[in-house]
Design a protein around this motif. Structure first.
Motif, PDB file in Angstrom:
ATOM      1  N   VAL A   1       4.195   3.957  -2.082  1.00 16.82           N
ATOM      2  CA  VAL A   1       5.498   3.743  -2.707  1.00 16.82           C
ATOM      3  C   VAL A   1       6.428   4.906  -2.371  1.00 16.82           C
ATOM      4  O   VAL A   1       7.566   4.691  -1.951  1.00 16.82           O
TER       5      VAL A   1
ATOM      6  N   ARG B   1       7.496   4.630   1.056  1.00 19.51           N
ATOM      7  CA  ARG B   1       8.097   3.323   1.359  1.00 19.51           C
ATOM      8  C   ARG B   1       7.391   2.678   2.558  1.00 19.51           C
ATOM      9  O   ARG B   1       8.017   2.072   3.425  1.00 19.51           O
TER      10      ARG B   1
ATOM     11  N   TRP C   1       7.860  -6.977  -2.830  1.00 22.01           N
ATOM     12  CA  TRP C   1       8.000  -5.520  -2.934  1.00 22.01           C
ATOM     13  C   TRP C   1       9.127  -5.020  -2.032  1.00 22.01           C
ATOM     14  O   TRP C   1       9.952  -4.205  -2.455  1.00 22.01           O
TER      15      TRP C   1
ATOM     16  N   MET D   1      12.318  -3.031  -3.392  1.00 23.54           N
ATOM     17  CA  MET D   1      12.572  -1.671  -2.924  1.00 23.54           C
ATOM     18  C   MET D   1      13.927  -1.544  -2.230  1.00 23.54           C
ATOM     19  O   MET D   1      14.520  -0.462  -2.231  1.00 23.54           O
TER      20      MET D   1
ATOM     21  N   VAL E   1      13.078   6.243  -4.592  1.00 18.33           N
ATOM     22  CA  VAL E   1      12.087   5.896  -5.612  1.00 18.33           C
ATOM     23  C   VAL E   1      11.038   7.000  -5.671  1.00 18.33           C
ATOM     24  O   VAL E   1      10.505   7.416  -4.651  1.00 18.33           O
TER      25      VAL E   1
END
Length: 136
Positions: free
Chosen positions: A24, A27, A59, A63, A69
């Protein structure tokens, strides 16, 4: 006790959760997608998606709304029963939205893990927000 089952499996599941978290931050859709079983299910605040490809597509869509993030995870429980396990993971996110505002959701994943030929993978993740704050 919140943690039961063989220690080596607990460590492997923690590594799975850490790999998800790292992907995450970076990315990295390929690395993030690799944490899911082929036929996995993702419950994301009322939306249910089945299958790795559909999960990764959702996702990527989610995103795309965040220029930045940061995602942190804290394991609350892991209970292993053979080739299946359940777990609870708390999350804290720092989300920069497209308009420059900031959101800080605190969330909860209720998970089911499956041992696959490639190791432990998410079979199901069901996410809910416990609390969220926004700053302009």
């Amino acid at each position: 006790m919140s943690f039961t089952g063989p220690l080596e499996d607990q460590i492997a599941i923690r590594a799975l959760i850490d790999s998800y978290t790292d992907a995450v931050f970076r990315r990295d859709a390929n690395a993030w997608g690799a944490t899911w079983a082929d036929d996995a299910q993702w419950g994301l605040m009322g939306t249910q998606v089945r299958g790795r490809e559909a999960i990764v597509a959702l996702w990527l869509q989610a995103m795309s709304g965040f220029p930045f993030v940061a995602f942190f995870a804290q394991v609350g429980s892991i209970a292993i029963d053979g080739d299946r396990a359940t777990g609870r993971v708390y999350t804290h996110e720092f989300l920069e939205l497209a308009d420059g505002s900031i959101s800080h959701p605190i969330g909860l994943y209720n998970d089911i893990y499956a041992r696959t030929a490639d190791g432990w993978r998410f079979a199901e993740r069901h996410f809910s927000i416990l609390r969220e704050t926004h700053k302009p």
